[in-house]
Design an enzyme around this catalytic site. Sequence first.
Site, short mmCIF file in Angstrom:
data_model
loop_
_atom_site.label_atom_id
_atom_site.label_comp_id
_atom_site.label_asym_id
_atom_site.label_seq_id
_atom_site.Cartn_x
_atom_site.Cartn_y
_atom_site.Cartn_z
N CYS A 178 3.50 -5.61 -0.43
CA CYS A 178 3.78 -4.38 -0.73
C CYS A 178 4.79 -4.21 -1.57
CB CYS A 178 4.11 -3.61 0.51
SG CYS A 178 2.48 -3.77 1.62
N HIS B 32 9.01 1.89 3.42
CA HIS B 32 7.67 1.50 3.05
C HIS B 32 7.10 1.70 4.62
CE1 HIS B 32 4.27 -0.82 2.70
NE2 HIS B 32 4.62 -1.82 3.77
N GLU C 197 -0.97 -5.89 -5.11
CA GLU C 197 -1.63 -7.34 -4.30
C GLU C 197 -2.85 -7.32 -3.78
OE1 GLU C 197 -0.89 -7.42 0.44
OE2 GLU C 197 0.30 -5.76 0.00
#
Length: 457
Positions: A116, A251, A82
């Site tokens: 993400c 994550h 990103e």
Amino acid sequence: PKDVGILALEVYFPSQYVDQVELEKYDGVEAGKYTIGLGQKQMGFCAAHEDINSLCLTVVNRLVERNSVSWDSIGRLEVGTETIIDKSKAVKTVLMQLFEDSGNTDVEGIDTTNACYGGTASLFNAADWVESSSWDGRYALVVCGDIAVYATGNARPTGGAGAVAMLVGPDAPLTLERGLRGTHMEHVYDFYKPNLASEYPLVDGQLSIQCYFRALDRCYATYRKKIESQWQKAGINKHCTLEDFQFMIFHTPFCKLVQKSLARVLLNDFLASPKADAESAIYKGLQDFRNVKLEDTYSSKEVDKAFQKASQELFRQKTQPSLFLSARNGNMYTPSVYGCLASLLGQYSAQKLAGSRIGVFSYGSGLAASMFSLKVSENSAPGSPLDKLVSSLSDLGARLESRKCVPPEKFAEMMKIREDTHDTVDHTPHGSSDDLFPGTWYLERVDDKNRRMYARR
Ligand code: ACO
């Protein structure tokens, strides 16, 4: 092809970090806010001569060299990121420089972006390619990398930077269990980057945490439904719970969120369990919460506290070892959960890991999220693919130790330089190659047409 999954894994993180205790003092916040409240120890960051292309060049080069993979043997390369420095030209195309000497240009795959989540999307694409009629028998390479930087303020201590590369193919020591992906996607503005001239996101931190929890609930529910249906077809009638995962990784924007997330998985188990199971020892003291609704609990301190307490030991066994890198390097965005995988593999022996199931939760704001699972091979014999994979990650601690600690004043100064020169044309970026680990690629020059030139230390 059988047992498609991860054959090798490489991690790159910056050679410098700022200490979170020192950052608390420098930012003038209460002691413990970043270290206890967020659960962070240190935060890695890059000077201006590292960008997304250099990070990915470094990690791919390292993976290929350390595993003696020939550039010809790679038939697909996917990048999840990103960190956008060009609205058209993909990072993937920059990485093709590495293939030049081999003459191999027959390499499918391109960049994938959504916060993400891009790394997970890339991993799914790569594994699906190997399982498909398009597969030509060669490896796929998945690369995820990001530079996670926030404007000054309460989000800044949750930054980080780094990259992970994974070699994907058949007969892997870590296989993606087929048919077991629970996904949740929706439209929300919790974290986004509409200002293309800045590296910083717009972020609604509290909303992003709620969205993360909601996505976790939904993904876990879908994953469970799918695995239970597979079991049913095999004649096994049982509920899927945390017990079915030897390890669970997430994550990791900051470590405390992950501890809360494991607690939330226990909450999900508790609410979904039949009456008889709900009275078992693991749920002792939680009976008052039997009738809560998941969607009413995103910001409930009571639920959070009770389930964190109840899941403390499960957290210690199943998740904590995976936070080794995240606590010391921070949020890498797309590679975050794969850094957790590397930590888990680096913390345990092949024997301890053999045969286990690792639950993986990947979240990208905006939002896209999936839960899936990796099955670790039973064969942990010396020289086996699992043994090689695990051994290759055993130096993570030593590599982190060899980084340089930079005072917060200097960190803030370097962030300011990044900010000021982020879109400058015709210049030599600030930063010394002496500050990089040997073998690291860096941005040497941006020319008058905004073309980027790289060199390797
Ligand atoms: N000692 C111990 N703990 C403390 C102290 C202290 N002195 N001071 C505060 N805390 C605790 C708080 O109680 C809170 O913990 P709790 O939630 O368990 O109660 C925690 O520290 C955080 O403090 P808050 O005041 O709630 O939050 P803050 O304003 O510092 O912001 C946030 C934290 C929202 C995570 C911010 O850093 C942020 O926006 N980060 C980026 C967004 C993000 O990472 N989102 C996660 C998912 S999306 C993604 O991956 C980008």
